[in-house]
Design an enzyme around this catalytic site. Structure first.
Site, short mmCIF file in Angstrom:
data_model
loop_
_atom_site.label_atom_id
_atom_site.label_comp_id
_atom_site.label_asym_id
_atom_site.label_seq_id
_atom_site.Cartn_x
_atom_site.Cartn_y
_atom_site.Cartn_z
CG ASN A 13 -1.69 1.26 1.42
OD1 ASN A 13 -1.79 2.06 0.49
ND2 ASN A 13 -2.27 1.45 2.60
CE LYS A 15 -0.02 3.27 4.67
NZ LYS A 15 0.08 3.35 6.12
CG HIS A 99 -5.71 2.02 5.04
ND1 HIS A 99 -5.26 2.99 5.90
CD2 HIS A 99 -4.73 1.09 4.96
CE1 HIS A 99 -4.04 2.66 6.32
NE2 HIS A 99 -3.69 1.51 5.76
CD GLU A 101 -2.71 5.59 6.63
OE1 GLU A 101 -2.68 5.66 5.39
OE2 GLU A 101 -1.81 5.03 7.30
CD GLU A 171 -3.59 -2.60 7.29
OE1 GLU A 171 -2.47 -2.86 6.88
OE2 GLU A 171 -4.18 -1.54 7.02
N GLY A 177 2.26 2.22 10.67
CA GLY A 177 3.18 3.34 10.52
C GLY A 177 3.87 3.74 11.81
CB SER A 217 5.03 -1.84 11.83
OG SER A 217 4.60 -0.50 12.05
P1 PGA Z 1 2.76 0.22 7.54
O1 PGA Z 1 1.33 0.44 6.88
O2 PGA Z 1 3.29 -1.07 7.00
O3 PGA Z 1 3.57 1.41 7.10
O4 PGA Z 1 2.56 0.16 9.02
C1 PGA Z 1 0.46 -0.63 6.73
C2 PGA Z 1 -0.83 -0.16 6.12
O5 PGA Z 1 -1.23 0.97 6.41
O6 PGA Z 1 -1.48 -0.88 5.36
#
Ligand code: PGA
Length: 255
Positions: A13, A15, A99, A101, A171, A177, A217
């Site tokens: 992803n 982003k 997601h 976010e 998640e 993140g 992460s």
């Molecule tokens: P990250 O993001 O691996 O940077 O923690 C995962 C995601 O948001 O799908």
């Protein structure tokens, strides 16, 4: 051992990262580094405007391209939105919905996530449906309730026949993140809970066949232990997917 009915899917992803020219290079590099790795599906979910360049760069390779969001209406006066048909025609095969976010910063609710998932599936896209608890919910000991409820609400009205085109990405929001990864045991526990909910909503066979990823992460250092868990069928990877060499190591860990 995971049942062979399930496909392991390693999805990046990106982003809001990478311009179209950077996307072209990164897809080419990822494809070269993951060539012949048939033990999992490899997907990169890229910004909308990167899709044509990414699709072109991925042609003839084992990398599949996805988007990061989709609107639930087919067309109309929805300024700034993108429909499932637009994504399909631009060559995307997958789309992420729900997601954290989007839920945190853009007012996404279980209802709109559900509508987006349905629109995408009806159009013929494969869906990566994200859900997971926030830190306060984990600390309050209600992770199981939250994740079960999200699973039920987000899948409401989606028939069993469409579940073959849907992946669930567990998640935990506190792990995204932040560098804080769920332990393999925590990831396994919640992925198994989601699978039990799927068995109740659909059938044990549908639950067994559904790919459930872990995300938050995940990186080249921790992927192997997470992916070794029985109910963890892949990963949704943010930060580490931006560096093809790191992402390719996660794909290696899934072989
Ligand atoms: P990250 O993001 O691996 O940077 O923690 C995962 C995601 O948001 O799908």
């Amino acid at each position: 051992m995971k049942p062979s009915v399930r496909t392991t899917v390693i999805a990046g992803n990106w982003k809001m990262n990478m311009t179209p020219s950077a996307a072209r290079d990164a897809v080419r590099e990822t494809a070269a580094l993951t060539a012949g790795k048939s033990g999992c599906e490899v997907v990169l979910c890229v910004p909308f405007v990167d899709i044509p360049a990414a699709v072109e760069a991925a042609r003839g390779t084992n990398v599949k391209i996805g988007a990061q969001n989709v609107h639930f209406e087919k067309k109309g006066a929805f300024t700034g939105e993108i429909s499932a048909d637009m994504l399909l025609e631009s060559g995307a095969e997958y789309v992420i919905v729900g997601h954290s976010e989007r839920r945190q910063y853009f007012g996404e609710t279980d209802e709109t996530v559900n509508r987006r998932a349905k629109a995408a599936l009806d159009a013929g896209l494969k869906v990566i449906l994200c859900l997971g608890e926030v830190l306060a919910q984990r600390q309050a000991g209600i992770t199981e309730e939250i994740v079960s409820l999200q699973t039920k609400l987000d899948l409401a009205g989606i028939p069993a026949e469409q579940m073959k085109d849907l992946i669930i990405a567990y998640e935990p929001v506190w792990a995204i993140g932040t560098g804080l990864t769920a332990t393999p045991e925590q990831a396994e526990e919640v992925c198994a809970i989601i699978r039990r909910v799927l068995a109740g909503l659909y059938s044990p066979a549908v639950a067994e066949a559904t790919t459930i990823q872990y995300g938050g992460s995940m990186n080249d250092g921790n992927a192997a232990q997470l992916l070794a868990k029985e109910n963890v069928d892949g990963g949704l990877i943010g930060g580490a997917s931006l560096v093809p060499a790191k992402f390719a190591k996660i794909v290696d860990a899934a072989q």
